[in-house]
Enzyme design. Structure first.
Site, PDB file in Angstrom:
ATOM      1  N   GLY A  97      93.319  71.939  22.887  1.00  0.00           N
ATOM      2  CA  GLY A  97      93.952  72.991  23.679  1.00  0.00           C
ATOM      3  C   GLY A  97      95.027  72.536  24.651  1.00  0.00           C
ATOM      4  O   GLY A  97      95.971  73.276  24.929  1.00  0.00           O
ATOM      5  N   GLU A 138      93.979  69.536  31.464  1.00  0.00           N
ATOM      6  CA  GLU A 138      93.132  70.520  30.771  1.00  0.00           C
ATOM      7  C   GLU A 138      93.895  71.824  30.547  1.00  0.00           C
ATOM      8  O   GLU A 138      94.751  72.191  31.356  1.00  0.00           O
ATOM      9  CB  GLU A 138      91.880  70.826  31.625  1.00  0.00           C
ATOM     10  N   ASP A 139      93.551  72.501  29.466  1.00  0.00           N
ATOM     11  CA  ASP A 139      94.169  73.802  29.223  1.00  0.00           C
ATOM     12  C   ASP A 139      93.564  74.870  30.134  1.00  0.00           C
ATOM     13  O   ASP A 139      94.268  75.591  30.816  1.00  0.00           O
ATOM     14  CB  ASP A 139      94.029  74.211  27.743  1.00  0.00           C
ATOM     15  N   ASP A 183      86.784  77.225  32.371  1.00  0.00           N
ATOM     16  CA  ASP A 183      86.033  78.486  32.279  1.00  0.00           C
ATOM     17  C   ASP A 183      84.731  78.291  33.050  1.00  0.00           C
ATOM     18  O   ASP A 183      84.674  78.495  34.263  1.00  0.00           O
ATOM     19  CB  ASP A 183      85.817  78.812  30.800  1.00  0.00           C
ATOM     20  N   LYS A 201      89.652  80.310  35.215  1.00  0.00           N
ATOM     21  CA  LYS A 201      89.121  81.675  35.256  1.00  0.00           C
ATOM     22  C   LYS A 201      88.432  81.926  36.590  1.00  0.00           C
ATOM     23  O   LYS A 201      87.685  81.075  37.082  1.00  0.00           O
ATOM     24  CB  LYS A 201      88.128  81.889  34.111  1.00  0.00           C
ATOM     25  N   PHE A 235      88.738  86.509  27.651  1.00  0.00           N
ATOM     26  CA  PHE A 235      89.046  85.491  26.649  1.00  0.00           C
ATOM     27  C   PHE A 235      90.533  85.530  26.328  1.00  0.00           C
ATOM     28  O   PHE A 235      91.069  86.568  25.936  1.00  0.00           O
ATOM     29  CB  PHE A 235      88.224  85.690  25.375  1.00  0.00           C
ATOM     30  N   VAL A 236      91.197  84.391  26.521  1.00  0.00           N
ATOM     31  CA  VAL A 236      92.649  84.340  26.328  1.00  0.00           C
ATOM     32  C   VAL A 236      93.021  83.387  25.201  1.00  0.00           C
ATOM     33  O   VAL A 236      92.274  82.470  24.869  1.00  0.00           O
ATOM     34  CB  VAL A 236      93.380  83.935  27.633  1.00  0.00           C
ATOM     35  N   ASP A 286      92.986  78.647  21.562  1.00  0.00           N
ATOM     36  CA  ASP A 286      92.725  79.237  20.253  1.00  0.00           C
ATOM     37  C   ASP A 286      91.565  80.218  20.267  1.00  0.00           C
ATOM     38  O   ASP A 286      90.740  80.227  21.181  1.00  0.00           O
ATOM     39  CB  ASP A 286      92.379  78.131  19.248  1.00  0.00           C
ATOM     40  N   ARG A 325      97.160  79.084  18.682  1.00  0.00           N
ATOM     41  CA  ARG A 325      97.580  78.030  19.609  1.00  0.00           C
ATOM     42  C   ARG A 325      99.097  77.964  19.761  1.00  0.00           C
ATOM     43  O   ARG A 325      99.611  77.486  20.764  1.00  0.00           O
ATOM     44  CB  ARG A 325      97.101  76.660  19.114  1.00  0.00           C
TER      45      ARG A 325
END
Ligand code: IMP
Length: 190
Positions: free
Chosen positions: A51, A106-107, A110, A138, A159-160, A166, A172
């Protein structure tokens, strides 16, 4: 939303949360802060596959200081949209982190469980410093109290997808961050 913008949307995208241009503007700010933070030192940027690839490659090109890059892969959600809390290292670093200034890229944070696990692993290898930059975080009550030094955007607990993120391996390549149509989600626990 203009007609043209609507047509550009990928199938399954219900709402664009962060436009491509806004992402790049924020990345330029984060990169300036990182340039200042490291000065004449060369950080080891550790991207978390898959990610963080998009964010990492844009971030490192927005930075002006020299960097060394490496990648780690950890288990992800698979086809589910909820974390199992079980994290496995699928690919480890090639670089030795001992005594180095490590920048974890990091992407999204969560629950924070993935990052927490990763940081525990890296800390045991005696780096001189660990810093964490996450594009997205988040906003949720139950998130782990995990170290995140820089956040690109705080987002609602939805959820994104897109810009590296992804759902079931797809989306992606979208240049923006968007909310996925819930009807697309086949929420199977893995
Ligand atoms: P955490 O352990 O719950 O913080 O989840 C971290 C990982 O789960 C991220 O690195 C992503 O790969 C994935 N993830 C969490 N939330 C989302 C999302 O909204 N869309 C896509 N992937 C996500």
């Amino acid at each position: 939303m203009t007609q043209a913008a609507t047509e550009r949307r990928a199938v399954g995208v219900v709402r664009i949360l962060i436009e491509a241009r806004a992402i790049q503007t924020r990345i330029a700010e984060l990169a300036r802060e990182l340039d200042d933070h490291y000065g004449s030192d060369i950080p080891l940027m550790v991207g978390v596959l898959n990610g963080a690839v998009t964010f990492m490659t844009d971030l490192m090109r927005a930075m002006t200081i020299p960097v060394v890059i490496d990648f780690m892969a950890v288990s992800s959600y698979g086809a589910s949209t909820r974390t199992s809390g079980v994290v496995r290292i699928l690919k480890d670093l090639s670089e030795d982190v001992e005594g180095r200034r490590v920048l974890v890229v990091e992407d999204i944070v969560d629950s924070g469980l993935t990052l927490q696990y990763l940081l525990d692993v890296l800390r045991r290898r005696n780096p001189a410093e660990i810093r964490v930059v996450a594009l997205l975080k988040k906003e949720k009550g139950e998130a782990a109290d995990v170290q995140v030094d820089q956040v690109g955007f705080a987002i609602p607990d939805e959820f994104v997808i897109g810009y590296g993120l992804d759902y079931a391996g797809q989306y992606r390549n979208l240049p923006y961050v968007a909310v996925l149509d819930p009807s697309v989600i086949d929420d199977v626990e893995v």
